[in-house]
Design an enzyme around this catalytic site. Structure first.
Site, PDB file in Angstrom:
ATOM      1  N   HIS A 192      -6.347  -7.190  -0.740  1.00 43.85           N
ATOM      2  CA  HIS A 192      -6.547  -5.755  -0.987  1.00 43.85           C
ATOM      3  C   HIS A 192      -5.755  -5.307  -2.209  1.00 43.85           C
ATOM      4  O   HIS A 192      -4.664  -5.823  -2.477  1.00 43.85           O
ATOM      5  CB  HIS A 192      -6.082  -4.945   0.233  1.00 43.85           C
ATOM      6  CG  HIS A 192      -6.781  -5.316   1.498  1.00 43.85           C
ATOM      7  ND1 HIS A 192      -6.244  -6.239   2.387  1.00 43.85           N
ATOM      8  CD2 HIS A 192      -7.964  -4.923   2.020  1.00 43.85           C
ATOM      9  CE1 HIS A 192      -7.083  -6.374   3.413  1.00 43.85           C
ATOM     10  NE2 HIS A 192      -8.133  -5.599   3.212  1.00 43.85           N
ATOM     11  N   HIS A 252       0.819  -1.223   0.000  1.00 37.93           N
ATOM     12  CA  HIS A 252       0.000   0.000   0.000  1.00 37.93           C
ATOM     13  C   HIS A 252       0.852   1.273   0.000  1.00 37.93           C
ATOM     14  O   HIS A 252       0.336   2.355  -0.277  1.00 37.93           O
ATOM     15  CB  HIS A 252      -0.933   0.029   1.213  1.00 37.93           C
ATOM     16  CG  HIS A 252      -1.986  -1.042   1.206  1.00 37.93           C
ATOM     17  ND1 HIS A 252      -2.903  -1.175   0.183  1.00 37.93           N
ATOM     18  CD2 HIS A 252      -2.252  -2.042   2.086  1.00 37.93           C
ATOM     19  CE1 HIS A 252      -3.701  -2.214   0.440  1.00 37.93           C
ATOM     20  NE2 HIS A 252      -3.323  -2.762   1.578  1.00 37.93           N
ATOM     21  N   ASP A 284      -4.712 -12.933   3.214  1.00 34.43           N
ATOM     22  CA  ASP A 284      -5.995 -12.425   3.701  1.00 34.43           C
ATOM     23  C   ASP A 284      -7.144 -12.728   2.738  1.00 34.43           C
ATOM     24  O   ASP A 284      -8.283 -12.323   2.991  1.00 34.43           O
ATOM     25  CB  ASP A 284      -5.934 -10.926   4.053  1.00 34.43           C
ATOM     26  CG  ASP A 284      -5.140 -10.097   3.067  1.00 34.43           C
ATOM     27  OD1 ASP A 284      -4.714 -10.632   2.014  1.00 34.43           O
ATOM     28  OD2 ASP A 284      -4.939  -8.895   3.341  1.00 34.43           O
ATOM     29  N   ASP A 323      -2.702 -10.380  -2.879  1.00 36.89           N
ATOM     30  CA  ASP A 323      -3.277  -9.984  -1.589  1.00 36.89           C
ATOM     31  C   ASP A 323      -4.773  -9.695  -1.784  1.00 36.89           C
ATOM     32  O   ASP A 323      -5.201  -9.339  -2.879  1.00 36.89           O
ATOM     33  CB  ASP A 323      -2.556  -8.728  -1.083  1.00 36.89           C
ATOM     34  CG  ASP A 323      -2.938  -8.333   0.337  1.00 36.89           C
ATOM     35  OD1 ASP A 323      -2.159  -8.664   1.261  1.00 36.89           O
ATOM     36  OD2 ASP A 323      -3.986  -7.687   0.513  1.00 36.89           O
TER      37      ASP A 323
END
Ligand SMILES: [Zn+2]
Length: 343
Positions: free
Chosen positions: A198, A160, A285, A196
């Site tokens: 996200h 991120h 995740d 991931d």
């Protein structure tokens, strides 16, 4: 396969997340990396090594020098200010219409260099952040020396983080640093396949105008899920980078059968790009049992995922990103790496 790891991540502890009207322990906790290392040890999965030391000039190949200085200085500056607290954390951001971003005040600097409030700092954070980047850079060096696969057991995660913003538990973009290091070592083209849960907004932004890095991300639909403001299907890249970014936003509840369709498409895009090597930001995740997310990938599916990616036959660096089921993150990681090694 060689796993690069270090204990320094344990210094990045005591992190707090908001829980309603209280503060609670952050989901991005040292037990995550401890559990991954324990699973690798218990299952005798390959060899372990410590990261090498790298100068900060390696970090500024991707990140702005003033941002790297901020990461280094934030904790002592916080301690010397009136803002003392267990976590140094921003509460004021540079919004639309605001003009100056060059404040000397540490509370202002925190807002200037953060895009959200999920990435606090404690006393040992810089040491952990720096070592996490060094782990990814050491992994890149392993590929540069001819290794087929390597695993960078990074914590804190990185995908991120942008050129000069932290957020989403991320500070330095480990994946981007490793990718640049591979290019600096002579590679002409690198593909990044982010699995991931996200969207890898930082990695996308960093390489958005470049055609020597193909960035692909499979993730939860950002209209419903963090990071909300990037990661949509209509983001192809800009300028020279047009056509070199591909997003696969997927609905809540996505299980392996749906995921595999998007992954197969992504893999065919990587193959078409003909990269010299592949970097895989690995988030666990997407796991059905992750307490913070909404996908349905099971432990055995991670083996399938690793196997599919290995079918490319590329030198591959796997970089640990998210995954918040402390109980299962180790087994899920080894499940993925085992699939990769089957090829
Ligand atoms: Zn994630």
């Amino acid at each position: 396969m060689i796993t690069v790891h270090a204990d320094d991540h344990k210094l990045h502890c005591g992190l707090l997340d908001p829980r309603g009207d209280q503060w609670g322990p952050s989901a991005e906790c040292p037990e995550r990396a401890n559990n991954v290392l324990q699973a690798i040890r218990e299952q005798n999965f390959g060899t372990l090594m410590e990261p090498k030391h790298f100068e900060e000039s390696k970090y500024t190949r991707i990140h702005a020098p003033d941002y790297v200085r901020f990461l280094q200085d934030v904790w002592p500056a916080w301690q010397q200010s009136d803002e003392k607290g267990a976590n140094a954390r921003p509460d004021t951001f540079v919004g639309a219409g605001m003009r100056r971003a060059d404040t000397e005040c540490i509370a202002g600097k925190l807002g200037r260099y953060s895009f959200d409030s999920t990435s606090p700092f404690v006393e040992g954070s810089w040491q952990a952040i720096r070592t996490s980047a060094n782990i990814a850079l050491t992994g890149a060096d392993l590929l540069r020396s001819g290794a087929l696969h390597a695993f960078a057991l990074c914590r804190p995660p990185g995908h991120h983080a942008t050129v000069d913003y932290c957020g989403g538990y991320c500070y330095l973009n480990n994946t981007a640093l490793a990718t640049q290091s591979l290019l600096d070592g002579g590679a002409k083209k690198i593909a990044v396949l982010d699995v991931d849960y996200h969207h890898g907004n930082g990695t996308q932004t960093i390489f958005y105008e470049r055609n020597d890095v193909l960035t692909i991300s499979l993730h939860a639909d950002p209209s419903l899920e963090y990071p909300f403001f990037l990661g949509y299907a209509d983001e192809p890249g800009e300028a020279a980078g047009h056509g070199f970014n591909i997003n696969y936003p997927l609905p809540f509840g996505t299980h392996w059968e749906q995921y595999a369709v998007a992954l197969a498409d992504a893999i065919s895009e990587v193959r078409r790009f003909e990269p010299d090597a592949l970097v895989v930001p690995l988030g666990l995740d997407t796991f059905a049992g992750d307490p913070t997310t909404n996908f349905g990938i099971e432990t055995e599916d991670f083996t399938r995922m690793g196997r599919e990616i290995a079918s490319l036959g590329l030198q591959t660096l796997v970089v640990l990103e998210g995954g918040y089921s402390v109980e299962h993150i180790g087994n899920n990681t080894v499940s993925f790496l085992a699939g990769l090694e089957e090829q």
